[in-house]
Motif scaffolding. Structure first.
Motif, PDB file in Angstrom:
ATOM      1  N   UNK B   1       1.895   5.481   4.891  1.00  0.00           N
ATOM      2  CA  UNK B   1       2.928   4.669   4.217  1.00  0.00           C
ATOM      3  C   UNK B   1       3.766   3.940   5.256  1.00  0.00           C
ATOM      4  N   UNK B   2       3.694   2.628   5.176  1.00  0.00           N
ATOM      5  CA  UNK B   2       4.462   1.815   6.128  1.00  0.00           C
ATOM      6  C   UNK B   2       5.835   1.500   5.533  1.00  0.00           C
ATOM      7  N   UNK B   3       6.855   1.566   6.365  1.00  0.00           N
ATOM      8  CA  UNK B   3       8.196   1.275   5.860  1.00  0.00           C
ATOM      9  C   UNK B   3       8.504  -0.217   5.991  1.00  0.00           C
ATOM     10  N   UNK B   4       8.992  -0.828   4.930  1.00  0.00           N
ATOM     11  CA  UNK B   4       9.352  -2.252   4.980  1.00  0.00           C
ATOM     12  C   UNK B   4      10.807  -2.416   4.541  1.00  0.00           C
ATOM     13  N   UNK B   5      11.351  -3.599   4.808  1.00  0.00           N
ATOM     14  CA  UNK B   5      12.767  -3.819   4.486  1.00  0.00           C
ATOM     15  C   UNK B   5      13.012  -3.921   2.982  1.00  0.00           C
ATOM     16  N   UNK B   6      12.084  -4.589   2.308  1.00  0.00           N
ATOM     17  CA  UNK B   6      12.249  -4.772   0.855  1.00  0.00           C
ATOM     18  C   UNK B   6      10.909  -4.657   0.159  1.00  0.00           C
ATOM     19  N   UNK B  40      -0.167  -6.098  -6.759  1.00  0.00           N
ATOM     20  CA  UNK B  40       0.448  -5.423  -7.903  1.00  0.00           C
ATOM     21  C   UNK B  40       1.433  -4.400  -7.359  1.00  0.00           C
ATOM     22  N   UNK B  41       2.424  -4.053  -8.164  1.00  0.00           N
ATOM     23  CA  UNK B  41       3.394  -3.054  -7.711  1.00  0.00           C
ATOM     24  C   UNK B  41       2.695  -1.730  -7.415  1.00  0.00           C
ATOM     25  N   UNK B  42       1.697  -1.417  -8.222  1.00  0.00           N
ATOM     26  CA  UNK B  42       0.948  -0.169  -8.012  1.00  0.00           C
ATOM     27  C   UNK B  42       0.322  -0.159  -6.616  1.00  0.00           C
ATOM     28  N   UNK B  43      -0.347  -1.249  -6.241  1.00  0.00           N
ATOM     29  CA  UNK B  43      -0.989  -1.327  -4.914  1.00  0.00           C
ATOM     30  C   UNK B  43       0.045  -1.312  -3.786  1.00  0.00           C
ATOM     31  N   UNK B  44       1.079  -2.129  -3.946  1.00  0.00           N
ATOM     32  CA  UNK B  44       2.086  -2.241  -2.879  1.00  0.00           C
ATOM     33  C   UNK B  44       2.794  -0.898  -2.677  1.00  0.00           C
ATOM     34  N   UNK B  45       3.105  -0.199  -3.760  1.00  0.00           N
ATOM     35  CA  UNK B  45       3.860   1.043  -3.597  1.00  0.00           C
ATOM     36  C   UNK B  45       2.977   2.196  -3.121  1.00  0.00           C
ATOM     37  N   UNK B  46       1.659   1.982  -3.112  1.00  0.00           N
ATOM     38  CA  UNK B  46       0.793   2.985  -2.471  1.00  0.00           C
ATOM     39  C   UNK B  46       0.784   2.821  -0.967  1.00  0.00           C
ATOM     40  N   UNK B  47       0.998   1.561  -0.513  1.00  0.00           N
ATOM     41  CA  UNK B  47       0.883   1.284   0.915  1.00  0.00           C
ATOM     42  C   UNK B  47       2.227   1.255   1.643  1.00  0.00           C
ATOM     43  N   UNK B  49       6.743   1.881   1.721  1.00  0.00           N
ATOM     44  CA  UNK B  49       7.977   2.430   1.164  1.00  0.00           C
ATOM     45  C   UNK B  49       9.125   1.540   1.631  1.00  0.00           C
ATOM     46  N   UNK B  50      10.222   1.598   0.904  1.00  0.00           N
ATOM     47  CA  UNK B  50      11.392   0.832   1.302  1.00  0.00           C
ATOM     48  C   UNK B  50      12.624   1.447   0.671  1.00  0.00           C
ATOM     49  N   UNK B  51      13.744   1.302   1.347  1.00  0.00           N
ATOM     50  CA  UNK B  51      14.998   1.769   0.738  1.00  0.00           C
ATOM     51  C   UNK B  51      15.477   0.778  -0.315  1.00  0.00           C
ATOM     52  N   UNK B  52      14.928  -0.436  -0.246  1.00  0.00           N
ATOM     53  CA  UNK B  52      15.372  -1.461  -1.196  1.00  0.00           C
ATOM     54  C   UNK B  52      14.197  -1.916  -2.063  1.00  0.00           C
ATOM     55  N   UNK B  53      14.110  -1.338  -3.238  1.00  0.00           N
ATOM     56  CA  UNK B  53      13.066  -1.730  -4.186  1.00  0.00           C
ATOM     57  C   UNK B  53      13.756  -2.320  -5.406  1.00  0.00           C
ATOM     58  N   UNK B  54      13.488  -3.592  -5.693  1.00  0.00           N
ATOM     59  CA  UNK B  54      14.164  -4.217  -6.844  1.00  0.00           C
ATOM     60  C   UNK B  54      13.452  -3.847  -8.128  1.00  0.00           C
TER      61      UNK B  54
END
Lengths: 439, 439
Positions: B1-6, B40-47, B49-54
């Motif tokens: 899981x890679x951490x991203x800003x948003x 898709x949100x499903x794909x992105x949230x598998x790869x 994480x972020x502290x800011x998820x809208x």
């Protein structure tokens, strides 16, 4: 000091009466459903007191906008089919959808959404042409909005609403009898168009209109197809055809009027037929450019309409004002035509006049009903201000409308509906969407 | 899981890449100033994480809109003069006002207002043609907005900015040197038009553009007056004239292009000259109808511009999209032209391409800068939803824009500016208004 229900104040007050001059720091005194007085805030506050005095800083008050041609319930078909020829749009999408979905419940629900959209955009009155108008009328009264509701007439039956052509007239007469004394609802009769209504049905509609002194609302000269069809059937252009069967009277108001000869423009003027100009629908369906500048010059009273949301795709008269003011300049190659004052006149006073409500609404004048809006101009896109009329026509957006009063009652207060639950109306719209999209 | 800003999520995600299909329940991962991933949100949230998820409910994400032709500082002349012929407007109102008021301070203040108006309307980049662009650049960087700022060139001096014609080129070269490595600002050179710039000055601008590989931004074939004047002076139509002096290259983007022969359309296509279509300004000044459908068919990259607020009168690209999509249907008498997908393409990807930012912005694609908007469609005028593209083109309004990100930074958060004080900017605008109105 006389006590009134409201004193509404604004930096700029536009009555749309007389020479259209702006009243700076103006105020409107409202008692019951009526406008009691209009003037500068200084004058009004010397004569009246009220427990409800609005702050006028960076605000403008003008008459409620009037949408003179729509099919409110079609809001549920917004965006169902776009960017295609009129006949394909009608025959493959809109008519099948109406055939499948249009019921009293559909009209009740959809009119709720349309009314909310229009009120939030500063529209206080609309003139409609559809079926189940008794249900639309009940809904509007519940919400508190003003409507000129035209019971549709066509040459063929419509399942659920009219088993025979006679039923259209029975429904129309029932609508008129039920609502003719209503404060908010003006019933009328709406024969659809020259290609869907026989001369006999137009004449029956005219007799009903004369008997009860109610308006007739029709489509007229919208497309080249319609003109050709009318020529083929009757050997006349649409306006000449209606003249020949006695339909052109001051009770008639006609939507579109895109394809007109100079002679037809003269006829509309001479017979005091009002025109509802629906520019965005005419553009989007590629119907053409109505000769608005010519009509105005000939003395025709031209007002604005959105048409249904299925061909626009919104119900905002501010949008029509801006589009009309801009497009006709390029069509005429003359940047002075449809100036910003004319545009607001079309959207207010002219609108009220053509739909038979000239005595009641369309301007801010003592004795008229209190139908008005307060807009917030403390916005980046509305500054600086040199001419408030210019801003209303060319820059103002529905989201700038802050307060909307109809018949003396505040229906939109700081952008929130006061008589309906907007969230519930959106939920119901989404439920219909799920059904309709899978049709 | 890679951490991203948003991780920005929406019911509808439009990347404006590939076949333009909608990603339902989509998401964009943003790291630093870049788009890291899209899916898709499903794909992105598998790869990631972020502290800011809208939250994406009833939201749509699309690329930031691009205004490819404006004069941002002219926002202070909004509504100063309307509904009059171009020459009277320019000579009696706009030029005197510019002569009297245009200074570095004026540009700084006015650009602040224009930037705020555009950002709140979902515009993340604009291409400008004016003077004092170094000051505009500083202002934009402070705000965080992207700009392609063209240093104006005309044949006569302008007090305070250019004592001689040479000064325009000196100022332009200084601008380019100061900003060529900026992340947000792309400097360029902007010879005004064929009737205000000699062939020599056009050629000098072209040399500078070639030397630094920066775009050239000009007005072209806007009015019949311009075409006649060009014929008189050079015996050629404007596009042919620019071709004859070597200006037609892919570095050139030209605003307006209203009066074109078929041959000129071919030339623009062959030379890869981008066109900034400014429909509302063309309509309001009665300049005419640009042959957009023909240009698109000929392979010309057409984008959208508002022109200055003095001739529009706002800076909203959503407005241009709706107007362009509707008007060209009626002009062509064909309701299929400039469909809602084409309209959004013109406002995003095409816009980025013609102003030289095709690699950086204009679509949502991994590796590009994170310039995007989130719109709230939980509104009466945006329901029901059958085709989200249709709603963006025909129904969406600036007030629906909720979040605006430029270069990975959120500049508008729940409709509030994050880097500037909007109230202060409005106060300053009103101070200028008081001075300018009494001029």
């Amino acid at each position: 000091m006389e006590k009134v229900d409201y004193i509404l104040r604004a930096d700029y007050l536009l009555t749309m009466e007389g020479d259209l001059s702006v009243i700076n720091d103006g105020a409107v005194a409202v008692t019951g459903s009526n406008i009691a007085d209009v003037g500068t805030f200084a004058d009004i506050s010397e004569k009246y007191t009220s427990e409800k005095i609005s702050s006028g800083k960076n605000r403008v008050i003008f008459p409620g906008l009037i949408n003179t041609h729509t099919h409110a319930a079609m809001v549920y078909f917004r965006g169902l089919a776009d960017d295609m020829p009129l006949q394909e749009w009608l025959e493959k999408h809109i008519w099948p959808a109406e055939g499948k979905w249009m019921t009293g419940e559909f009209v009740d629900n959809a009119v709720g959404l349309a009314a909310v959209e229009m009120l939030k955009a500063g529209v206080t009155t609309y003139a409609d042409q559809y079926f189940y108008q008794n249900i639309a009328a009940e809904k509007l009264v519940k919400i508190g909005m003003r409507g000129v509701l035209g019971a549709g007439v066509i040459d063929f039956p419509f399942t659920g609403y009219a088993q025979s052509v006679d039923d259209y007239f029975i429904n129309a007469e029932n609508l008129i009898n039920a609502w003719k004394d209503s404060e908010l609802i003006s019933p009328c009769i709406a024969p659809h168009a020259t290609y869907t209504c026989s001369p006999d049905n137009y004449k029956r509609a005219n007799e009903l209109s004369e008997k009860y002194n109610v308006p007739i609302h029709t489509h007229l000269a919208e497309t080249q197809f319609e003109v050709a069809e009318c020529q083929k059937r009757y050997g006349k252009t649409p306006v000449e055809h209606l003249e020949s069967i006695g339909l052109l009277t001051e009770r008639l108001f006609a939507a579109h009027c895109v394809w007109l000869t100079d002679n037809e423009i003269e006829l509309l003027s001479k017979r005091s037929v009002g025109v509802s100009h629906c520019i965005e629908s005419n553009l989007k369906l590629a119907s053409g450019f109505a000769p608005v500048s010519k009509m105005l010059n000939a003395g025709v009273t031209v007002a604005l309409g959105t048409d249904g949301a299925a061909s626009n795709n919104d119900l905002s008269i501010l949008g029509e004002m801006s589009t009309a003011a801009k497009v006709h300049k390029a069509v005429s190659m003359d940047p002075t035509v449809v100036d910003c004052r004319t545009s607001l006149l079309m959207a207010t006073k002219n609108g009220a006049e053509i739909i038979g409500l000239g005595e009641k609404t369309g301007s801010i004048k003592p004795g008229k009903k209190a139908d008005l809006v307060i807009a917030d101009i403390d916005k980046p896109h509305l500054n600086p201000v040199y001419d408030i009329y210019s801003h209303i026509t060319y820059c103002m957006r529905p989201s700038d409308i802050e307060t909307v009063m109809v018949n003396g009652k505040i229906l939109v207060d700081n952008r929130k509906l006061t008589t309906v639950d907007e969230a519930e109306i959106l939920d119901i719209a989404r439920q219909w969407q799920e059904k309709i999209k899978d049709q």
